[in-house]
Design a protein around this motif. Sequence first.
Motif, mmCIF file in Angstrom:
data_model
loop_
_atom_site.group_PDB
_atom_site.id
_atom_site.type_symbol
_atom_site.label_atom_id
_atom_site.label_comp_id
_atom_site.label_asym_id
_atom_site.label_seq_id
_atom_site.Cartn_x
_atom_site.Cartn_y
_atom_site.Cartn_z
ATOM 1 N N ALA A 95 2.771 5.362 -2.690
ATOM 2 C CA ALA A 95 2.139 4.792 -1.489
ATOM 3 C C ALA A 95 2.528 3.329 -1.327
ATOM 4 O O ALA A 95 2.781 2.848 -0.208
ATOM 5 C CB ALA A 95 0.606 4.966 -1.592
ATOM 6 N N GLN A 96 2.582 2.584 -2.428
ATOM 7 C CA GLN A 96 2.979 1.161 -2.349
ATOM 8 C C GLN A 96 4.445 1.014 -1.873
ATOM 9 O O GLN A 96 4.773 0.151 -1.052
ATOM 10 C CB GLN A 96 2.807 0.507 -3.742
ATOM 11 C CG GLN A 96 1.366 0.357 -4.152
ATOM 12 C CD GLN A 96 1.225 -0.295 -5.530
ATOM 13 O OE1 GLN A 96 2.197 -0.686 -6.162
ATOM 14 N NE2 GLN A 96 -0.036 -0.382 -6.025
ATOM 15 N N GLN A 128 4.583 1.825 1.793
ATOM 16 C CA GLN A 128 4.019 0.736 2.599
ATOM 17 C C GLN A 128 4.987 -0.459 2.626
ATOM 18 O O GLN A 128 5.164 -1.095 3.674
ATOM 19 C CB GLN A 128 2.676 0.316 1.980
ATOM 20 C CG GLN A 128 1.938 -0.751 2.771
ATOM 21 C CD GLN A 128 1.545 -0.305 4.182
ATOM 22 O OE1 GLN A 128 1.242 0.910 4.402
ATOM 23 N NE2 GLN A 128 1.509 -1.219 5.126
ATOM 24 N N GLN A 181 1.504 8.763 -7.447
ATOM 25 C CA GLN A 181 1.225 8.817 -6.022
ATOM 26 C C GLN A 181 0.840 7.438 -5.497
ATOM 27 O O GLN A 181 1.202 7.059 -4.358
ATOM 28 C CB GLN A 181 0.122 9.842 -5.748
ATOM 29 C CG GLN A 181 0.569 11.273 -5.990
ATOM 30 C CD GLN A 181 -0.540 12.294 -5.732
ATOM 31 O OE1 GLN A 181 -1.745 11.915 -5.494
ATOM 32 N NE2 GLN A 181 -0.233 13.610 -5.814
ATOM 33 N N GLU A 182 0.055 6.711 -6.283
ATOM 34 C CA GLU A 182 -0.312 5.367 -5.850
ATOM 35 C C GLU A 182 0.926 4.478 -5.733
ATOM 36 O O GLU A 182 1.054 3.678 -4.812
ATOM 37 C CB GLU A 182 -1.299 4.766 -6.837
ATOM 38 C CG GLU A 182 -2.676 5.423 -6.800
ATOM 39 C CD GLU A 182 -3.626 4.831 -7.819
ATOM 40 O OE1 GLU A 182 -3.128 3.949 -8.623
ATOM 41 O OE2 GLU A 182 -4.811 5.195 -7.841
#
Length: 487
Positions: A308-309, A312, A304-305
Motif C-alpha cells: 500500500a505504501q 501510494q 500488504q501494508e
Amino acid sequence: MPPRADWAARPRYAVSDFATLLWRERYLMAAIFLIIFIVGVGAALTLKTTYPAQSSVLVRLGQEYVYEPRAGDAGRGAVLDSDQVIQSETAILGASQLKLRVVEKLGLSRTYPKLAAKYAAAGPEEKRKIMSSAVRSIESSLKIETAPQTPIIRVSFTHEDPEAAALILNTLLEEYLIYRRAVLSDPNSPALEQQRRNFETRLAQADAAYEDFLNNNRIGDFVAEKASLSQLQAQIEQQKYQTDAQLQDRIGRLATLSSQFGQIAPEVGLYRDVSSAPGEKLVALKIQREDLLSRYRADARPVQELDAQIAQLEAGIAAGRTLAEGARRFGVNPVYQTVQTEKIQLTAEVNALRQSQAELVSQIEQVTQRRLKFAELEPKFQELSLDRDVLQANVRDFSVKEEQSRAAQEIASRTNDNIRIVARATPPTKGKSLRKPAVILAFLFAGFTALSTGLLRMFMRPGLPTAQSASRTLDLPVLAAAPLKAR
C-alpha cells in the motif's frame, strides 16, 4: 647729148673681161703668190711632229657622290646622275693644280727639256713663270673627251717625244686618282669633332644644372618619384576609404551593441538541483518488500501494508506531488560579458580607426603638397631634361657622323673603287704633223691673196680697158680699136 667737160662713166664689165684683165696683172699676181707661198712653206717646215698618247678612264657612282647632311636627315642618300658625275670628274681631271703636280713630280727635264735649261739659270720669279708655262703647255696638249650617257672619259696628250707623252699622261692619271681623293673627301671631320666637343661641353653644363636642380629640391629621380607619389596617393586614398568604411561599420555596430547592452541582465542562473528523495524512498520500499517476501507470504499483512505504501508513493510521484526544488546557482551572464567585451573592442577599434583616419588625411595632404611641388617644378625639369636629351642626341649623332666620316676618309685614301683606268697610255709609234695642211693652207692663201690683188688692181686702173667694156659703158657701138703705142 650736150658736151660736158667733167663727164665720166663707171666701166661696166662682163665675165669674159676678167680673164683678159687679170692676165694683164699676171706679173703682180705671180710675185705676190710666190712671196706668200714661200713664206707659208717655210713656216710649215718649222712645224714639228707630235705624238699623241691615248688613255681612257671608267667612272662610276661612288660613295663620295652620295649626300650625307651634316645635321639631320633631310635629303640623305641623294645622288647625282651619271652625266653630272662625269662632268665633275672631267673638271677634276682638267684642274691646273693637277698639271702642276705632274710637272713637280716628273721635273722639267723629263717633261720639257728646253724649259729645264732656262729654269736652272732663272731667278725665283722667272722660275715661277717657267713652271706656269709648263703647266699651260700641258693644258694645251691635253685633250679630254666625253660622250653623253657614257661612263668613259677619253684622255689624249701630245708631245714631241712619244716616251714623254705616255709618261706624262700616265703620271697625270695617277696623280688624278690621288688628287680627286683630296678634292672629294669630306673635310668635315675636324668640324664635326669640334662641334661634338661643343655639344659635349654644353651637355656637361646641362648635366650640372640638372643635378643642381635635383639636389636643391631633394629629388633623386624626378620621374620615378612623381610616379611613386601618384601610386602612393592612390594607395593612401584607397586605404582611407577602407578606413572610413570600417569606421562607419564599427560605429554602427557599437551603437547597436550600446542599445542592446541595457536589455541584458548582468547575472543569470547557471543551474538548479531537483530532489530525488521520492524515488529513493520508492526504491527503499521495494527493497524492503523483497526482504519481507523472503520471510512472509504475499498476502501477509506486513507485505500488504508495504504494497500500500509503495502504491501510494508511486501515485504521488506520478501526480507530481512529490516534486520539490533543489539547490540553485547564479553567475555572470556570458552574453552580457560577450556584449561588454565586444563593445570595449569596438570602442577601441573606433578610436584607432579615427586616429588612422586623421593620419591618412594628414598623409594625403603631405602627398598632395609634394605633388603640387612637383607640378610646380615640372616645367623647369622638362626644360632641363629636353636640353639634356637634345644635347645627348646631338653628341651621339655627331659622334656617329665623325666616325663615319673618318672611316670614309680612310677608305677613300686607300682605294678608288668607282674609278678605273681602262687602258694606260703607251708610247705612240705614229706621229702627227701639220706640215702638209700648212703647205696646202699657204698655197690657198697665196692664191687667194694674189687673185684679190689682181682684181683690186684691175678695178683701180683708169679708163676703159676693153672695147666691149667701152661699148657697154657708153652704150655706143665700137667700130674700131687701135693698140696702145709705147711712148
